[in-house]
Write an enzyme that holds these catalytic residues in place. Structure first.
Site, PDB file in Angstrom:
ATOM      1  CD  GLU A  75     -13.500  -5.797 -25.617  1.00 49.85           C
ATOM      2  OE1 GLU A  75     -14.137  -6.478 -26.437  1.00 49.85           O
ATOM      3  OE2 GLU A  75     -13.920  -5.554 -24.460  1.00 49.85           O
ATOM      4  CD  GLU A 102     -13.362 -10.565 -27.682  1.00 48.53           C
ATOM      5  OE1 GLU A 102     -14.527 -10.314 -27.293  1.00 48.53           O
ATOM      6  OE2 GLU A 102     -12.353 -10.338 -27.000  1.00 48.53           O
TER       7      GLU A 102
END
Length: 672
Positions: A143, A298
């Site tokens: 991320e 995710e």
């Protein structure tokens, strides 16, 4: 691919956990795990001291049991020894204060020390595991995002700016620094925006965002290079998440596979259609970055632990939301996380395996059911999404819109505008790509450019040619205002779009939240629309310069002036909405436009409110997903194609009955 983030380094004192996890992974139909994401301290407990034995054991165990791994590089969170010895790796915030050790993503992407240390680590991982039978790809860090304002980054920013503008005269002209006498007379005076310093020069702010994005991408390339040579065939990805600070369209060029992390706030309203439509936009965005299937890296199998209200997924929602990703182009469904952490901030975040540690939970059974469905659909892997329509979504434009000061400082609503136009496609089952101004427009019949505030001369020419060749363009208020340096276009708005749209926008009225205007449709207009629709927030006052008025304002001193226009140019047409209109108008407008342009639809049937359809195709068969996010049971008649249920095998399906949170997967002969 079906799996999750797995963090065995948290359980090294519990060797029985790995054995049990393997049993449960097989039971849940999980075949791939993302491992090593935050493992730097476990892999290098002291500088130059490496411990790979536990990772050896993990990957060997995976290989023995038919489970695969996205092997992560561990740079998302560095070990404490590094922060203690090398202060330069710690990020400096907007306020010029250096952070302490802690958190994650708390490092300087420019730091030579950080780049050196992660290169050493990545080289060792690649030498050891790049050809391991369990490893199917590299998961680069985690991320990416955020910016650093340290001296190293300031020097890098000055070098970036100097390389771009060459001379101070060009820099001052591009940033319009004569404003407030902020003219630069030496390159050393240039620094990043600051809350207690320079922050009102919009070109400066925009270039800082561009620099940060390019600096992160440069750092990603360093990480990729460190793992690539050991096995060039092994693909690389990284999990995208927050779109604020990083141009993912440019970042996509550094990756082989796009992956992203999706955490909707399901059940935050009476029905989930608004949330589902927004999530669909992002699925379409990430698929469009490389025009090929992506990885849902995710998602949560149950609740999060950080949303305002961490709702449990209602029965059926796990399967529905997971297959929504597949419907829009995902070739995977993966979760954060496999097993709940025992301590720290994510110990109560949803996971496949709860603290109870067994399979006898509702969440585990939902995951296992989805695993069985996914394992029965190998024919979907690698299939395409047949889109003949596109929405333009540029990071430069988004940054500039949010920085601008003008008609609606209480909320300009860029994202909400984009979502609203995309939802009209979602509601009618029209596949749509989310593209950038620099992308090719070939192959599209319809392009929508909501609030294209930053429109370069080049983009204006491309859109003009698109229309001339027979394409249909839709634009809105607050378009064509500035160019690539965030300076206003001279000669009148909408700048480079003026000829294409056949209008001149003289002023724009910002309405208070309580104010309303209206759009009254002209009789006999080409789209066949009738009646009056509510207008709010932004009302642009336009003059016709060749365009035709399709509807006018109903109120205020500009009542009777054009509010909806169309201009014929070459073989195509360009529509312009001069005011913000509601979902009812957008649904009616695009329904007429879809019929006029003949864009491809997933299903030629009327879809009930809150029910949508998406399609993937391999050229011989179409795979149709019909999804019910309405919050109530729904029924619909299928069109005349020959449908087979992909899960039950039932042939000749003509009607669908969808329960709450229901989904049906169908196949038919290809129609595209």
């Amino acid at each position: 691919m079906h799996g999750a983030d797995y963090n065995p380094e948290q359980w090294l004192k519990y060797p029985e956990v790995l054995k049990e996890d393997i049993r449960l992974m097989k039971l849940a139909g999980c075949n791939v795990m993302a491992v090593g994401i935050f493992s730097w301290a476990a892999l290098e407990p002291a500088e130059g001291v490496f411990n790979f034995e536990w990772m050896d054991n993990l990957l060997n165990t995976f290989a023995e049991n038919g489970i695969y791994a996205w092997l992560a590089t561990p740079s998302g969170a560095r070990p404490a020894w590094m922060s203690q010895k090398y202060k330069e790796v710690l990020r400096v915030e907007y306020n010029r204060v250096r952070n302490l050790h802690g958190m994650r993503h708390n490092h300087c992407y420019t730091s030579p020390v950080y780049r050196e240390k992660i290169t050493i680590m990545n080289n060792k991982l690649a030498e050891r595991y790049a050809s391991h039978p369990a490893v199917i790809g590299w998961h680069i860090s985690n991320e990416f995002g955020g910016d650093c304002h340290c001296d190293l980054c300031q020097d890098a920013f000055r070098a970036w700016v100097k390389n771009k503008y060459k001379t101070l005269d060009e820099l001052n002209h591009a940033w319009w620094t004569h404003f407030w006498a902020h003219t630069y007379t030496d390159w050393s005076q240039v620094e990043s925006p600051a809350p207690h310093g320079e922050n009102a020069v919009h070109g400066h702010n925009l270039d800082w965002r561009r620099f940060v994005s390019e600096q992160i991408i440069d750092y990603i390339n360093v990480e990729v290079a460190a793992v690539r040579d050991a096995n060039p065939e092994l693909p690389v990805t990284t999990n995208m998440h927050a779109i604020d600070g990083l141009d993912y369209r440019k970042m996509a060029k550094a990756l082989d596979v796009i992956s992203w992390d999706s955490y909707p706030t399901w059940h935050d309203q009476k029905d989930d259609s608004q949330q589902a439509a927004m999530v669909a936009f992002y699925h379409d965005l990430y698929r469009s970055l490389q025009k090929k299937p992506f990885v849902l890296m995710e998602s949560t199998p149950s609740s999060t632990n950080w949303q305002a209200a961490s709702k449990l997924k209602q029965p059926g929602m796990h399967k529905l939301s997971s297959l929504q990703a597949v419907a829009h182009g995902a070739d995977s469904v993966q979760y954060f996380q496999w097993r709940k952490s025992r301590g720290s901030s994510e110990k109560l975040h949803g996971a496949v395996v709860d603290h109870a540690g067994h399979e006898n939970t509702r969440v585990f059974q939902d995951v296992a059911e989805l695993g069985r469905t996914l394992s029965s659909l190998p024919q979907l892997v690698g299939t395409d999404t047949p889109s003949e329509a596109a929405i333009i979504f540029d990071w430069d434009n988004r940054w500039a819109v949010k920085d601008s000061q003008g008609p609606r400082n209480c909320g300009i609503g860029y994202e909400s505008t984009v979502y609203a136009h995309h939802r009209a496609f979602w509601e009618q089952g029209v596949p749509v790509d989310i593209i950038g101004s620099e992308d090719s427009f070939d192959g599209y019949k319809l392009i929508v450019a909501p609030m294209l505030y930053l429109c370069s001369e080049e983009t204006g020419k491309k859109l003009e040619q698109f229309v001339k060749k027979g394409g249909t363009l839709v634009t809105t208020y607050w378009s064509g205002i500035v160019g690539e340096t965030d300076n206003a276009h001279l000669g009148g708005f909408p700048g480079p779009l003026r000829k294409t749209l056949g209008i001149w926008a003289e002023e724009i009225d910002g309405l208070f939240d309580y104010e309303r205007n209206g759009l009254a449709l002209e009789g006999g207009n080409r789209l066949g629309l009738k009646g009056t629709y509510e207008a709010r927030e932004l009302c642009e006052l336009v003059h016709l310069e060749g365009a035709e008025s399709l509807g006018v304002y109903t109120d205020d001193f500009y009542a009777g002036r054009p509010a909806l226009t169309v201009n014929s140019l070459g073989k195509g047409r360009a529509y312009h909405m001069a005011t913000r209109l509601g979902a009812d108008f957008l649904l009616d407008f695009y329904s007429s436009l879809f019929a006029e342009t003949g864009v491809y639809k997933a299903l030629d049937s009327e879809l009930p409110a809150g029910v949508t359809a998406q399609v993937r195709t391999d050229g011989e068969h179409d795979y149709l997903f019909v999804m019910n996010f309405s919050g109530q049971a729904a029924e619909l008649e299928l069109d005349g194609a020959v449908y087979t249920d992909l899960e039950s095998g039932e042939a000749g399906v003509t009607k669908l009955a969808l329960p709450v949170n229901g989904i049906r997967l169908l196949s038919r002969p290809a129609q595209a």
